[in-house]
Design a protein around this motif. Sequence first.
Motif, PDB file in Angstrom:
ATOM      1  N   MET A 101      10.464  -7.122 -71.768  1.00 50.92           N
ATOM      2  CA  MET A 101      11.727  -6.638 -72.379  1.00 50.92           C
ATOM      3  C   MET A 101      11.299  -6.045 -73.818  1.00 50.92           C
ATOM      4  SD  MET A 101      15.228  -8.796 -73.045  1.00 50.92           S
ATOM      5  CE  MET A 101      14.688  -9.970 -74.259  1.00 50.92           C
ATOM      6  N   PRO A 102      11.719  -4.800 -74.046  1.00 48.86           N
ATOM      7  CA  PRO A 102      11.241  -4.132 -75.261  1.00 48.86           C
ATOM      8  C   PRO A 102      12.085  -4.735 -76.552  1.00 48.86           C
ATOM      9  CG  PRO A 102      11.812  -2.495 -73.763  1.00 48.86           C
ATOM     10  CD  PRO A 102      12.216  -3.775 -72.921  1.00 48.86           C
ATOM     11  N   ILE A 103      11.314  -4.800 -77.618  1.00 51.62           N
ATOM     12  CA  ILE A 103      11.953  -5.323 -79.012  1.00 51.62           C
ATOM     13  C   ILE A 103      12.158  -4.306 -79.696  1.00 51.62           C
ATOM     14  CG2 ILE A 103      11.594  -7.068 -80.804  1.00 51.62           C
ATOM     15  CD1 ILE A 103       9.898  -8.812 -78.790  1.00 51.62           C
ATOM     16  N   GLY A 104      13.377  -4.106 -80.238  1.00 55.53           N
ATOM     17  CA  GLY A 104      13.399  -2.964 -81.306  1.00 55.53           C
ATOM     18  C   GLY A 104      13.732  -3.656 -82.904  1.00 55.53           C
ATOM     19  N   GLU A 105      12.877  -3.353 -83.709  1.00 58.12           N
ATOM     20  CA  GLU A 105      12.639  -3.862 -85.031  1.00 58.12           C
ATOM     21  C   GLU A 105      12.862  -2.791 -86.103  1.00 58.12           C
ATOM     22  OE1 GLU A 105       9.040  -6.759 -83.377  1.00 58.12           O
ATOM     23  OE2 GLU A 105       8.654  -5.090 -84.448  1.00 58.12           O
ATOM     24  N   LEU A 106      13.317  -3.276 -87.330  1.00 54.69           N
ATOM     25  CA  LEU A 106      13.690  -2.534 -88.554  1.00 54.69           C
ATOM     26  C   LEU A 106      14.575  -1.439 -88.075  1.00 54.69           C
ATOM     27  CD1 LEU A 106      10.195  -2.466 -89.784  1.00 54.69           C
ATOM     28  CD2 LEU A 106      11.875  -3.414 -90.898  1.00 54.69           C
ATOM     29  N   PHE A 107      15.496  -1.632 -87.290  1.00 55.68           N
ATOM     30  CA  PHE A 107      16.797  -0.761 -87.161  1.00 55.68           C
ATOM     31  C   PHE A 107      17.689  -0.897 -88.301  1.00 55.68           C
ATOM     32  CE2 PHE A 107      15.088  -0.282 -83.044  1.00 55.68           C
ATOM     33  CZ  PHE A 107      16.072   0.591 -82.225  1.00 55.68           C
ATOM     34  N   ASP A 108      18.283   0.372 -88.561  1.00 60.91           N
ATOM     35  CA  ASP A 108      19.330   0.628 -89.768  1.00 60.91           C
ATOM     36  C   ASP A 108      20.650   0.045 -89.061  1.00 60.91           C
ATOM     37  OD1 ASP A 108      20.750   0.868 -91.803  1.00 60.91           O
ATOM     38  OD2 ASP A 108      19.837   2.860 -92.419  1.00 60.91           O
ATOM     39  N   LEU A 109      21.042  -0.997 -89.508  1.00 56.48           N
ATOM     40  CA  LEU A 109      22.430  -1.330 -88.489  1.00 56.48           C
ATOM     41  C   LEU A 109      23.394  -1.525 -89.695  1.00 56.48           C
ATOM     42  CD1 LEU A 109      21.246  -4.422 -86.528  1.00 56.48           C
ATOM     43  CD2 LEU A 109      21.264  -1.770 -85.822  1.00 56.48           C
ATOM     44  N   ARG A 110      23.141  -1.047 -90.731  1.00 58.17           N
ATOM     45  CA  ARG A 110      24.106  -1.073 -92.011  1.00 58.17           C
ATOM     46  C   ARG A 110      25.297  -0.388 -91.479  1.00 58.17           C
ATOM     47  NH1 ARG A 110      20.831   1.198 -96.812  1.00 58.17           N
ATOM     48  NH2 ARG A 110      20.101   2.498 -95.003  1.00 58.17           N
ATOM     49  N   GLU A 111      25.455   0.714 -91.482  1.00 57.91           N
ATOM     50  CA  GLU A 111      26.655   1.611 -91.029  1.00 57.91           C
ATOM     51  C   GLU A 111      27.265   1.106 -89.754  1.00 57.91           C
ATOM     52  OE1 GLU A 111      28.164   6.075 -90.034  1.00 57.91           O
ATOM     53  OE2 GLU A 111      26.255   5.835 -90.873  1.00 57.91           O
ATOM     54  N   LEU A 112      26.499   0.624 -88.889  1.00 56.69           N
ATOM     55  CA  LEU A 112      27.134   0.235 -87.542  1.00 56.69           C
ATOM     56  C   LEU A 112      28.062  -1.132 -87.902  1.00 56.69           C
ATOM     57  CD1 LEU A 112      27.414   0.171 -84.445  1.00 56.69           C
ATOM     58  CD2 LEU A 112      25.123  -1.191 -84.462  1.00 56.69           C
ATOM     59  N   ALA A 113      27.274  -1.938 -88.574  1.00 59.19           N
ATOM     60  CA  ALA A 113      27.905  -3.211 -89.075  1.00 59.19           C
ATOM     61  C   ALA A 113      29.205  -3.008 -89.746  1.00 59.19           C
ATOM     62  CB  ALA A 113      26.956  -4.033 -89.851  1.00 59.19           C
ATOM     63  N   GLU A 114      29.225  -2.009 -90.750  1.00 60.84           N
ATOM     64  CA  GLU A 114      30.470  -1.638 -91.514  1.00 60.84           C
ATOM     65  C   GLU A 114      31.668  -1.131 -90.439  1.00 60.84           C
ATOM     66  OE1 GLU A 114      29.460   0.859 -94.612  1.00 60.84           O
ATOM     67  OE2 GLU A 114      28.176  -0.603 -95.736  1.00 60.84           O
ATOM     68  N   THR A 115      31.244  -0.252 -89.643  1.00 56.59           N
ATOM     69  CA  THR A 115      32.161   0.388 -88.954  1.00 56.59           C
ATOM     70  C   THR A 115      32.741  -0.553 -87.735  1.00 56.59           C
ATOM     71  OG1 THR A 115      30.951   2.550 -88.854  1.00 56.59           O
ATOM     72  CG2 THR A 115      32.603   2.219 -87.227  1.00 56.59           C
ATOM     73  N   CYS A 116      31.742  -1.476 -87.257  1.00 58.15           N
ATOM     74  CA  CYS A 116      32.163  -2.418 -86.331  1.00 58.15           C
ATOM     75  C   CYS A 116      33.204  -3.525 -86.821  1.00 58.15           C
ATOM     76  CB  CYS A 116      31.125  -3.233 -85.747  1.00 58.15           C
ATOM     77  SG  CYS A 116      30.144  -2.285 -84.582  1.00 58.15           S
ATOM     78  N   ASP A 117      33.056  -3.771 -88.131  1.00 60.13           N
ATOM     79  CA  ASP A 117      33.837  -4.663 -88.813  1.00 60.13           C
ATOM     80  C   ASP A 117      35.186  -4.023 -89.100  1.00 60.13           C
ATOM     81  OD1 ASP A 117      34.219  -7.208 -90.231  1.00 60.13           O
ATOM     82  OD2 ASP A 117      34.534  -5.928 -92.080  1.00 60.13           O
ATOM     83  N   ARG A 118      35.104  -2.802 -89.503  1.00 66.01           N
ATOM     84  CA  ARG A 118      36.275  -2.046 -89.666  1.00 66.01           C
ATOM     85  C   ARG A 118      37.330  -2.016 -88.570  1.00 66.01           C
ATOM     86  NH1 ARG A 118      37.659   3.382 -89.282  1.00 66.01           N
ATOM     87  NH2 ARG A 118      35.348   3.840 -89.212  1.00 66.01           N
ATOM     88  N   LEU A 119      36.745  -1.507 -87.322  1.00 61.42           N
ATOM     89  CA  LEU A 119      37.449  -1.484 -86.256  1.00 61.42           C
ATOM     90  C   LEU A 119      37.560  -2.606 -85.323  1.00 61.42           C
ATOM     91  CD1 LEU A 119      35.454   1.700 -84.999  1.00 61.42           C
ATOM     92  CD2 LEU A 119      37.760   1.607 -85.865  1.00 61.42           C
ATOM     93  N   LYS A 120      36.896  -3.924 -85.956  1.00 57.80           N
ATOM     94  CA  LYS A 120      37.141  -4.989 -84.897  1.00 57.80           C
ATOM     95  C   LYS A 120      36.465  -4.621 -83.495  1.00 57.80           C
ATOM     96  CE  LYS A 120      38.571  -7.068 -88.764  1.00 57.80           C
ATOM     97  NZ  LYS A 120      37.342  -7.166 -89.526  1.00 57.80           N
ATOM     98  N   LYS A 121      35.568  -3.981 -83.576  1.00 58.02           N
ATOM     99  CA  LYS A 121      35.016  -3.444 -82.209  1.00 58.02           C
ATOM    100  C   LYS A 121      33.425  -3.651 -82.277  1.00 58.02           C
ATOM    101  CE  LYS A 121      34.380   0.881 -79.778  1.00 58.02           C
ATOM    102  NZ  LYS A 121      34.332   0.635 -78.295  1.00 58.02           N
ATOM    103  N   TRP A 122      32.932  -4.502 -81.453  1.00 59.72           N
ATOM    104  CA  TRP A 122      31.464  -4.654 -81.613  1.00 59.72           C
ATOM    105  C   TRP A 122      30.551  -4.689 -80.262  1.00 59.72           C
ATOM    106  CZ3 TRP A 122      35.159  -7.619 -83.694  1.00 59.72           C
ATOM    107  CH2 TRP A 122      35.150  -8.188 -85.057  1.00 59.72           C
ATOM    108  N   THR A 123      31.187  -3.504 -79.413  1.00 64.06           N
ATOM    109  CA  THR A 123      30.798  -3.085 -78.179  1.00 64.06           C
ATOM    110  C   THR A 123      30.714  -1.582 -78.226  1.00 64.06           C
ATOM    111  OG1 THR A 123      31.312  -5.204 -77.039  1.00 64.06           O
ATOM    112  CG2 THR A 123      30.826  -3.038 -75.743  1.00 64.06           C
TER     113      THR A 123
END
Length: 324
Positions: free
Chosen positions: A278-300
Amino acid sequence: MEIPRWEDLPLDKSGPPLNAWGLYGKDDQLGRVNLIDNVAVKRGIAAVTEGIRINLNMPVTLKGVHPQRQDATHFVMLRPQCNDDYVAFNTQGSTQWDGLKHYGYLDWPESGTHTCYNGTTLKKASMISNPHLGIQNLVSHPISTRAHLLDIPRYLERKGLPPLQQFFGKTGVSLEVLQGCTADCGIQFAPGDVLCLRVGHTEALLALPSDEVKEMRHCCEDRGYLEYQGVQPTEQVMKWHWENGFAAVVTDSPAYERMPFPAKDLSLHAVFLAGWGMPIGELFDLRELAETCDRLKKWTFMFTSMPLLIPGGVASPPNAQAIL
């Protein structure tokens, strides 16, 4: 294919603990990425409702991202009628996929060897002439599927729980927190999904003054290991990942599990990469994704990644994006 029961592991009884060797054939090079079938891809496409595209990569040339790895070198060559780039970098020096050649079970069998997925020795996997288990497999079978974000810092804040410590003295993200965040966001997993775990490392790292970044590098050199936030490397946490059928996992930290790794074989790196493929992804930039998911209340969302085509490569920048 139906996922075997946790209780059936290890599948290869002569192999190391919790391995799934042979599940997709003795010569398989994809591991859990086999779970990304046409149905999984269509689930990802169905998750796109807003048409928002978000970059998940930090710059390859970002300095000081990983104290144990050399920074990238980049210069432009001026030619008579054009410019060319020259870039030299460690494929794990910034946002990356850990491929199946990267990490093995320690001393398995007890002969001083390290063993990767399906029984390939780490030494054999290191040979450039041997493309077996190389990162090129994630190009021929791309990780393009549905994904989910577990934004742990925001979840802890919503619940009034103590925030995560990023660098020293951390306890790790527990199974209880993983399950709680999943339920709080109403997320439903299916085999072939990718799990993206945000612990807040990127923000913490980029906020450090340059002298503190240098101090971390010296501290790492003195101690011989790093201390970073991640999930707790317990068997119950491993079981949760196995039973939810993740094809790959992603985090914004230098390692998916808290560091330093356990002294024994059963680190998540050993079980996920060498045991399950199972590949492991590291040091991804999840900042904008987290802000957008929180704003839309959509995490998928839809997740796509096309690594560099390096036959026999150990790792690669992911060239990843989220599409909401």
